[in-house]
Motif scaffolding. Sequence first.
Motif, PDB file in Angstrom:
ATOM      1  N   ASP A 145       0.819  -1.222   0.000  1.00 49.61           N
ATOM      2  CA  ASP A 145       0.000   0.000   0.000  1.00 49.61           C
ATOM      3  C   ASP A 145       0.851   1.269   0.000  1.00 49.61           C
ATOM      4  N   LEU A 146       2.002   1.183   0.653  1.00 49.94           N
ATOM      5  CA  LEU A 146       2.843   2.369   0.777  1.00 49.94           C
ATOM      6  C   LEU A 146       3.891   2.383  -0.325  1.00 49.94           C
ATOM      7  N   THR A 147       3.461   2.785  -1.504  1.00 47.03           N
ATOM      8  CA  THR A 147       4.370   2.908  -2.636  1.00 47.03           C
ATOM      9  C   THR A 147       4.206   4.327  -3.171  1.00 47.03           C
ATOM     10  N   GLN A 153       8.843   1.597  -2.299  1.00 51.09           N
ATOM     11  CA  GLN A 153       7.896   0.843  -1.487  1.00 51.09           C
ATOM     12  C   GLN A 153       8.405   0.713  -0.062  1.00 51.09           C
ATOM     13  N   VAL A 154       7.500   0.979   0.879  1.00 52.18           N
ATOM     14  CA  VAL A 154       7.884   0.941   2.288  1.00 52.18           C
ATOM     15  C   VAL A 154       6.966  -0.027   3.027  1.00 52.18           C
ATOM     16  N   ASN A 155       7.553  -0.879   3.842  1.00 52.22           N
ATOM     17  CA  ASN A 155       6.773  -1.755   4.719  1.00 52.22           C
ATOM     18  C   ASN A 155       6.139  -0.884   5.803  1.00 52.22           C
ATOM     19  N   GLU A 158       7.709  -0.561   9.066  1.00 53.01           N
ATOM     20  CA  GLU A 158       9.081  -0.069   9.080  1.00 53.01           C
ATOM     21  C   GLU A 158       9.095   1.430   9.371  1.00 53.01           C
ATOM     22  N   VAL A 159       7.921   2.063   9.271  1.00 56.91           N
ATOM     23  CA  VAL A 159       7.887   3.529   9.314  1.00 56.91           C
ATOM     24  C   VAL A 159       8.162   4.094  10.707  1.00 56.91           C
ATOM     25  N   MET A 160       7.523   3.500  11.734  1.00 63.34           N
ATOM     26  CA  MET A 160       7.690   4.024  13.096  1.00 63.34           C
ATOM     27  C   MET A 160       9.151   3.927  13.512  1.00 63.34           C
ATOM     28  N   GLY A 161       9.701   5.039  13.940  1.00 63.47           N
ATOM     29  CA  GLY A 161      11.065   5.033  14.432  1.00 63.47           C
ATOM     30  C   GLY A 161      12.119   4.987  13.352  1.00 63.47           C
ATOM     31  N   LYS A 162      11.698   5.017  12.102  1.00 63.07           N
ATOM     32  CA  LYS A 162      12.665   4.919  11.001  1.00 63.07           C
ATOM     33  C   LYS A 162      13.635   6.090  11.012  1.00 63.07           C
ATOM     34  N   THR A 163      13.102   7.290  11.167  1.00 62.35           N
ATOM     35  CA  THR A 163      13.946   8.485  11.246  1.00 62.35           C
ATOM     36  C   THR A 163      13.367   9.402  12.310  1.00 62.35           C
ATOM     37  N   ALA A 164      14.107  10.440  12.639  1.00 59.68           N
ATOM     38  CA  ALA A 164      13.654  11.393  13.646  1.00 59.68           C
ATOM     39  C   ALA A 164      12.287  11.990  13.267  1.00 59.68           C
ATOM     40  N   GLY A 165      12.083  12.206  11.984  1.00 61.02           N
ATOM     41  CA  GLY A 165      10.828  12.796  11.524  1.00 61.02           C
ATOM     42  C   GLY A 165       9.621  11.919  11.787  1.00 61.02           C
ATOM     43  N   HIS A 166       9.849  10.676  12.131  1.00 58.14           N
ATOM     44  CA  HIS A 166       8.748   9.735  12.375  1.00 58.14           C
ATOM     45  C   HIS A 166       8.543   9.419  13.849  1.00 58.14           C
ATOM     46  N   ASN A 183      -6.633   4.431   5.409  1.00 58.10           N
ATOM     47  CA  ASN A 183      -5.607   3.877   4.536  1.00 58.10           C
ATOM     48  C   ASN A 183      -4.250   4.304   5.071  1.00 58.10           C
ATOM     49  N   ALA A 184      -3.370   3.346   5.251  1.00 56.63           N
ATOM     50  CA  ALA A 184      -2.048   3.673   5.800  1.00 56.63           C
ATOM     51  C   ALA A 184      -1.383   4.773   4.978  1.00 56.63           C
ATOM     52  N   ALA A 185      -1.557   4.735   3.654  1.00 58.67           N
ATOM     53  CA  ALA A 185      -0.893   5.717   2.787  1.00 58.67           C
ATOM     54  C   ALA A 185      -1.370   7.140   3.083  1.00 58.67           C
ATOM     55  N   CYS A 191       2.932  15.021   5.821  1.00 58.34           N
ATOM     56  CA  CYS A 191       4.342  15.442   5.773  1.00 58.34           C
ATOM     57  C   CYS A 191       4.917  15.276   4.365  1.00 58.34           C
ATOM     58  N   HIS A 192       4.715  14.113   3.780  1.00 59.96           N
ATOM     59  CA  HIS A 192       5.231  13.858   2.424  1.00 59.96           C
ATOM     60  C   HIS A 192       4.211  14.411   1.431  1.00 59.96           C
ATOM     61  N   HIS A 193       4.124  15.750   1.467  1.00 56.73           N
ATOM     62  CA  HIS A 193       3.036  16.447   0.775  1.00 56.73           C
ATOM     63  C   HIS A 193       3.117  16.306  -0.733  1.00 56.73           C
ATOM     64  N   GLU A 198      10.539  11.145   0.684  1.00 59.76           N
ATOM     65  CA  GLU A 198      11.843  11.662   1.086  1.00 59.76           C
ATOM     66  C   GLU A 198      11.683  13.152   1.329  1.00 59.76           C
ATOM     67  N   CYS A 199      12.680  13.750   1.935  1.00 58.05           N
ATOM     68  CA  CYS A 199      12.663  15.201   2.139  1.00 58.05           C
ATOM     69  C   CYS A 199      13.998  15.730   1.640  1.00 58.05           C
ATOM     70  N   ASN A 200      14.095  17.016   1.563  1.00 60.19           N
ATOM     71  CA  ASN A 200      15.369  17.680   1.260  1.00 60.19           C
ATOM     72  C   ASN A 200      15.914  17.360  -0.131  1.00 60.19           C
TER      73      ASN A 200
HETATM   74  C1  HEC Z   1       5.243  13.753  10.915  1.00 59.13           C
HETATM   75  C2  HEC Z   1       5.776  13.868   9.564  1.00 59.13           C
HETATM   76  C3  HEC Z   1       5.966  12.590   8.796  1.00 59.13           C
HETATM   77  C4  HEC Z   1       5.040  11.608   8.527  1.00 59.13           C
HETATM   78  C5  HEC Z   1       3.594  11.533   9.004  1.00 59.13           C
HETATM   79  C6  HEC Z   1       5.704  10.648   7.689  1.00 59.13           C
HETATM   80  N1  HEC Z   1       6.991  11.024   7.453  1.00 59.13           N
HETATM   81 FE1  HEC Z   1       8.370  10.029   6.354  1.00 59.13          FE
HETATM   82  N2  HEC Z   1       9.765  11.448   6.760  1.00 59.13           N
HETATM   83  C7  HEC Z   1       9.537  12.587   7.487  1.00 59.13           C
HETATM   84  C8  HEC Z   1      10.756  13.369   7.557  1.00 59.13           C
HETATM   85  C9  HEC Z   1      10.933  14.711   8.263  1.00 59.13           C
HETATM   86  C10 HEC Z   1      11.726  12.651   6.836  1.00 59.13           C
HETATM   87  C11 HEC Z   1      13.190  13.025   6.589  1.00 59.13           C
HETATM   88  C12 HEC Z   1      14.095  12.281   7.513  1.00 59.13           C
HETATM   89  C13 HEC Z   1      13.932  12.793   8.940  1.00 59.13           C
HETATM   90  O1  HEC Z   1      14.204  13.967   9.192  1.00 59.13           O
HETATM   91  O2  HEC Z   1      13.501  12.023   9.768  1.00 59.13           O
HETATM   92  C14 HEC Z   1      11.068  11.450   6.347  1.00 59.13           C
HETATM   93  C15 HEC Z   1      11.704  10.468   5.615  1.00 59.13           C
HETATM   94  C16 HEC Z   1      11.084   9.349   5.094  1.00 59.13           C
HETATM   95  C17 HEC Z   1      11.726   8.330   4.318  1.00 59.13           C
HETATM   96  C18 HEC Z   1      13.197   8.321   3.942  1.00 59.13           C
HETATM   97  C19 HEC Z   1      13.902   7.738   5.139  1.00 59.13           C
HETATM   98  C20 HEC Z   1      15.378   7.642   4.968  1.00 59.13           C
HETATM   99  O3  HEC Z   1      15.920   6.619   5.379  1.00 59.13           O
HETATM  100  O4  HEC Z   1      15.962   8.600   4.439  1.00 59.13           O
HETATM  101  C21 HEC Z   1      10.796   7.376   3.983  1.00 59.13           C
HETATM  102  C22 HEC Z   1      10.998   6.114   3.172  1.00 59.13           C
HETATM  103  C23 HEC Z   1       9.543   7.816   4.576  1.00 59.13           C
HETATM  104  N3  HEC Z   1       9.765   9.004   5.247  1.00 59.13           N
HETATM  105  C24 HEC Z   1       8.344   7.133   4.492  1.00 59.13           C
HETATM  106  C25 HEC Z   1       7.169   7.516   5.104  1.00 59.13           C
HETATM  107  C26 HEC Z   1       5.911   6.809   4.983  1.00 59.13           C
HETATM  108  C27 HEC Z   1       5.707   5.573   4.133  1.00 59.13           C
HETATM  109  C28 HEC Z   1       5.005   7.474   5.751  1.00 59.13           C
HETATM  110  C29 HEC Z   1       3.553   7.124   5.993  1.00 59.13           C
HETATM  111  C30 HEC Z   1       3.279   5.828   6.569  1.00 59.13           C
HETATM  112  C31 HEC Z   1       5.692   8.589   6.362  1.00 59.13           C
HETATM  113  N4  HEC Z   1       7.000   8.585   5.939  1.00 59.13           N
HETATM  114  C32 HEC Z   1       5.094   9.500   7.222  1.00 59.13           C
HETATM  115  C33 HEC Z   1       8.345  12.965   8.079  1.00 59.13           C
HETATM  116  C34 HEC Z   1       7.190  12.217   8.096  1.00 59.13           C
END
Ligand code: HEC
Length: 203
Positions: A145-147, A153-155, A158-166, A183-185, A191-193, A198-200
């Motif tokens: 679903d998260l493509t 494609q993201v599991n 895998e999203v929670m705790g993946k990066t500081a932004g999450h 829907n998870a997507a 954020c991923h408007h 990705e960001c930046n």
């Molecule tokens: C609260 C804001 C926020 C939400 C909601 C969010 N993201 Fe992000 N995401 C970020 C930010 C900010 C970054 C850039 C890396 C960082 O600063 O953590 C990022 C980076 C990523 C990356 C790149 C990570 C990497 O290793 O560089 C992926 C993949 C991603 N997000 C997937 C998702 C998916 C899929 C969802 C929905 C389930 C999601 N994000 C929801 C803020 C968000």
Amino acid sequence: MDKALPIRKAFCVLSAVAVAVVLASCSSQQPAADKPVENGANASEPVQVAWSPDMDCTTCHTAEGATMEDGAMGACTHVQQAQAVCGTCHTDEASLAGVHEGATATDTMPKKLKATTVDAKTCQAAGCHDESQDEMLALTADVADLTDSQGTQVNPHEVMGKTAGHADILCTDCHTMHKAKVNAADTCVSCHHAGVYECNTCH
Ligand code: HEC
Ligand code: HEC
Ligand code: HEC
Ligand code: HEC
Ligand code: HEC
């Protein structure tokens, strides 16, 4: 892509909380609204009662009470499969006691959580979803679903705790309990408007 995922038939370890909520099985029927109102909502003056975790919550929170019997809702699944009561998930008794100070049945009931959360620790408590991170990833390994628009494609697990932004993403952002399934997507777009995970890169 409708692979049925195994629903964990866990029996959550319940605290001493024995809230008298519906332990009946779920059905799509609306619950009977003929429950007697016990705390004076019929009287002219709303009666204030001290909050305790084992009181009947549904005299006031009728909407959430109804979801405990509505088979389309996550709350009902948790009643059926884990004998959940309100206090199984709403565990922050200290904050809840504060929130309920002066609360009466005639107040406007909240539409969302403000003072408390149902956090991952609660969902992953012993006897509940206490899977390891690898087991969590395996549960959703086939969920595509998260493509994003670039094919990344993201599991979902895998999203929670993946990066500081999450850091603030909760299990319940995707797994709602009293509300229609999301829907998870849809949880990513705030954020991923630009529809790119990705960001930046663009700015
Ligand atoms: C609260 C804001 C926020 C939400 C909601 C969010 N993201 Fe992000 N995401 C970020 C930010 C900010 C970054 C850039 C890396 C960082 O600063 O953590 C990022 C980076 C990523 C990356 C790149 C990570 C990497 O290793 O560089 C992926 C993949 C991603 N997000 C997937 C998702 C998916 C899929 C969802 C929905 C389930 C999601 N994000 C929801 C803020 C968000
Ligand atoms: C007498 C009516 C009444 C009863 C009984 C009651 N509540 Fe509430 N509850 C309220 C009201 C009113 C609010 C909103 C308070 C506010 O926001 O100021 C509230 C708020 C809440 C919230 C939102 C907290 C947050 O994070 O903002 C939760 C969760 C909750 N109640 C759970 C429960 C549970 C669980 C029980 C039973 C153990 C219960 N309530 C019993 C009236 C009641
Ligand atoms: C970004 C969204 C997202 C987050 C965050 C998330 N999940 Fe999921 N989860 C999914 C999706 C999508 C599925 C597969 C489809 C479904 O069952 O809804 C799933 C499936 C599951 C399943 C299997 C359900 C079944 O029907 O077999 C469990 C159990 C689960 N998640 C628990 C959790 C827990 C516990 C957390 C927090 C630690 C969590 N999830 C966080 C999106 C998410
Ligand atoms: C399986 C876990 C679970 C159970 C059981 C549960 N809740 Fe909730 N509750 C949640 C979650 C998660 C939220 C956040 C919103 C959502 O997911 O629907 C929430 C939100 C709430 C809110 C904020 C308003 C709203 O609907 O968003 C109130 C009030 C509330 N619950 C009361 C109750 C009461 C009363 C019961 C018992 C009749 C109960 N809950 C049973 C998990 C649960
Ligand atoms: C595919 C390209 C693309 C990606 C990836 C992207 N953005 Fe943007 N973003 C834009 C564009 C284009 C604008 C300006 C136009 C607009 O406002 O939509 C913008 C505007 C913004 C703004 C408003 C900036 C301002 O000064 O008003 C914020 C905040 C923002 N992005 C945050 C993010 C975050 C956080 C992420 C990652 C989660 C992200 N963006 C990823 C293209 C992107």
